[in-house]
Design an enzyme around this catalytic site. Structure first.
Site, short mmCIF file in Angstrom:
data_model
loop_
_atom_site.label_atom_id
_atom_site.label_comp_id
_atom_site.label_asym_id
_atom_site.label_seq_id
_atom_site.Cartn_x
_atom_site.Cartn_y
_atom_site.Cartn_z
N ASP A 77 21.58 -33.82 -12.27
CA ASP A 77 20.50 -34.80 -12.41
C ASP A 77 20.12 -35.25 -11.01
O ASP A 77 20.99 -35.50 -10.18
CB ASP A 77 20.99 -36.00 -13.23
N ASP A 87 14.83 -36.90 -12.50
CA ASP A 87 14.66 -38.17 -13.20
C ASP A 87 13.43 -38.94 -12.70
O ASP A 87 13.19 -39.03 -11.49
CB ASP A 87 15.91 -39.03 -12.92
N GLU A 94 11.21 -34.84 -15.54
CA GLU A 94 10.92 -35.85 -16.55
C GLU A 94 9.53 -36.42 -16.25
O GLU A 94 9.38 -37.38 -15.50
CB GLU A 94 11.97 -36.97 -16.48
N HIS A 109 19.91 -38.37 -24.28
CA HIS A 109 20.72 -39.59 -24.17
C HIS A 109 19.86 -40.85 -24.20
O HIS A 109 20.40 -41.95 -24.11
CB HIS A 109 21.51 -39.55 -22.86
N ASP A 110 18.53 -40.69 -24.30
CA ASP A 110 17.65 -41.85 -24.25
C ASP A 110 17.05 -42.21 -25.60
O ASP A 110 16.15 -43.06 -25.68
CB ASP A 110 16.50 -41.59 -23.26
C1 NOJ Z 1 15.42 -41.74 -17.29
C2 NOJ Z 1 16.85 -41.52 -17.72
O1 NOJ Z 1 16.86 -40.50 -18.68
C3 NOJ Z 1 17.37 -42.84 -18.24
O2 NOJ Z 1 18.60 -42.71 -18.90
C4 NOJ Z 1 17.44 -43.78 -17.07
O3 NOJ Z 1 17.84 -45.05 -17.55
C5 NOJ Z 1 16.08 -43.91 -16.37
N1 NOJ Z 1 15.43 -42.64 -16.18
C6 NOJ Z 1 16.26 -44.57 -15.02
O4 NOJ Z 1 16.85 -43.71 -14.10
#
Ligand code: NOJ
Length: 556
Positions: A98, A199, A256, A328-329
């Site tokens: 990441d 990210d 992302e 995971h989000d």
């Molecule tokens: C996206 C990540 O997937 C998430 O888990 C994170 O909290 C935010 N970006 C901030 O880095």
């Protein structure tokens, strides 16, 4: 399209904190990932995206990095990572890390220096502005709730944090900062990783010319999204980033990024795009337990289908999406796409068939392959995630009772996808000998890897078959490079598509509903996958059973 080494990857996302603990501290670690490599290899995946494992105070579980060059001791050492890369390579698996470069942790030495002297060298590494009449520079809301600005104690300056207060945003206008980031990226690539999941990269450029915006919530704040996502001019940074780092190593990058206008897709993920691929977010806001789709699971799945197909059609010939259903989000797919009473082997196994054979890179999230779900908490204290707690406070401010706010959190908290991996029916589901950092789902005696490995009719075995089919030498090129055509689009119960290449037709049929459905068109072919024992046909049409998913092949 020129073939590239990463086009046929099949990804698996690991949330290391919850994957496998080997030192009994209740937190998963890199040796734990190494220990489970054979499992992943048997599953058939060829790439692992590992969520952040760098030094971090863990305010946002590693997305707040305090030292980019070192692995946090909670996860292991740099040596452990090296070993993981080597062991994975032996099994034909590439590791991607990441890359969090929109922000650091507030504990990063750069930020510590910036706080000591906001007008000094490191003050320019971050986005610092003076307040106005004792108020923050503007009323942007952080993506995790509350003001996006925090005062630096003992100074007139505020720093911008689009995420938690512990994640100050970096100032990409500063050439020196960019150079430092590039060096760090290249150092990791030198170590032998296959690339990065990047990210929050859509936020690196900010338009700070606006003052206060009209408030859009009871907190008096405003979502400044259009001033800090995909802002015009960001391309200059993305181009430079690619040229100074990724391109030199021919690495794989998965960004992302959401909401890119169609005319910019080529620049992002075309042949010479800034990235190899990007996530497709179009299904993320669908949840049949909450919000606009509450109780409307059938219409919801139809809407997901229409959006996915629309995006695939737009993307055709331009590049690849990374297709995923879980991460995971957000809460897990059984909970998001199906009411509890409709969750069974058939419904759970038809879900991946919807997306697995689309053009693009398929990605799984740990535990998806065994059908892990979230579970209900009685107390808000049972959640750890800061964003979840901020949301809870926000719901209370909106006027919800504590019970209502907790219910909403139970239906929506991203932390529901972060419960420890369920390996077996032993203590703590085989995740840890210690006290897990986060409670294991009490259903682990029913849902676990070991049990599903012993059952040929399990969901795990079905995922294994899906992956094997994606990799099958007779079909792989078609899955990767074949054309995409939607089928049976008039139906509001079917999710069907066809992939064609060199006279080969691969047809995917998914019945999204809990009723029998007959296709309008006539189809034939060899059955490659079927989540039922048989496939019924009548006058050439397919008679699909509730939640039946079938893949047929025709060679001409
Ligand atoms: C996206 C990540 O997937 C998430 O888990 C994170 O909290 C935010 N970006 C901030 O880095």
């Amino acid at each position: 399209m020129k073939e590239k080494w990463w086009h046929d990857l099949i990804g698996y996302q690991i949330y290391p904190k919850s994957f496998q603990d080997t030192n009994s501290d209740g937190i998963g670690d890199i040796p734990g990932v190494i220990q489970r490599l054979d499992y992943l290899s048997d599953l058939g995946i060829s790439m692992i995206w590992i969520c952040p494992i760098y030094c971090s105070p863990m305010m946002d579980n590693g997305y707040d990095i305090s030292d980019y060059t070192r692995i946090d001791s909670v996860f292991g050492t740099n040596g452990d990572l090296k070993k993981l890369i080597e062991e994975a390579k032996k099994r034909g698996i590439t590791i991607i890390m990441d890359l969090v470069i929109n922000h650091t942790s507030s504990a990063h030495p750069w930020f510590q220096e910036a706080c000591k002297n906001p007008e000094g060298e490191y003050g320019k590494y971050y986005i610092l502005r003076k307040g106005k009449n004792g108020q923050p520079p503007n009323n942007w809301r952080s993506l995790f709730g509350g003001s996006a600005w925090e005062k630096i104690e003992g100074s007139e300056y505020y720093y911008l944090h689009l995420f938690t207060v512990g994640q100050p945003d970096l100032n990409w206008e500063n050439e020196k900062l960019r150079q430092a980031l590039y060096k760090m990226i290249n150092d990791w690539l030198e170590m032998g990783i296959g690339g990065f999941r990047i990210d929050a990269i859509a936020h690196i450029k900010k338009d700070l010319t606006c003052g206060n915006l009209p408030s859009d919530g009871p907190d008096g704040l405003c979502s400044g999204m259009r001033y800090f996502r995909n802002v015009k001019g960001i391309e200059d940074y993305l181009k430079e980033l690619k040229e100074r780092t990724f391109e030199k190593y021919d690495c794989f990058t998965l960004a992302e990024v959401d909401d890119i206008p169609e005319e910019r897709l080529e620049a992002y993920i075309g042949e010479n795009g800034y990235y190899s691929t990007i996530f497709d977010f179009c299904h993320c806001f669908h949840n049949c337990l909450d919000g606009a789709w509450k109780g409307r699971d059938k219409e919801m799945l139809l809407d997901v289908r229409n959006r996915v197909f629309e995006r695939q059609k737009k993307m055709e010939g331009r590049g690849f999406f990374c297709n995923y259903q879980e991460n995971h989000d957000m809460i897990r797919i059984p909970d998001r796409f199906l009411p509890k009473e409709k969750q069974n082997f058939y419904s759970l196994s038809m879900l991946p068939v919807m997306y697995f054979f689309l053009p693009g890179i398929p990605m799984l999230y740990q535990g998806q392959e065994i059908g892990m779900t979230g579970f209900w908490r009685e107390h808000i204290e049972d959640y750890v995630d800061l964003a979840t707690h901020n949301n809870y406070q926000g719901y209370l401010e909106q006027g919800m009772t504590k019970e209502q706010a907790l219910e909403k959190i139970n239906y929506t908290s991203r932390e529901n996808a972060r419960t420890p991996m369920q390996w077996n029916d032993g203590p703590n589901a085989g995740f840890s000998d210690g006290m897990p950092w986060f409670a294991v789902n009490p259903d682990y005696q029913k849902v676990n890897v070991e049990k599903e490995q012993q059952d040929n009719g399990s969901l795990l075995k079905f995922y294994q078959k899906l992956i094997a089919l994606r990799k099958h030498c007779v079909y792989q090129k078609n899955w990767v490079y074949g054309s995409f055509t939607a089928l049976e689009e008039d139906s509001d119960q079917l999710w069907c598509y066809m992939r064609c290449r060199d006279g080969q037709r691969l047809q995917v049929f998914v019945n999204m509903s809990d009723e029998w459905v007959t296709t309008k068109g006539c189809y034939d072919g060899k059955v490659l996958i079927n989540n039922y024992a048989a496939l019924s046909q009548k006058a050439g049409c397919l008679l699909l059973q509730p939640y039946q998913a079938v893949v047929l092949a025709v060679e001409s």
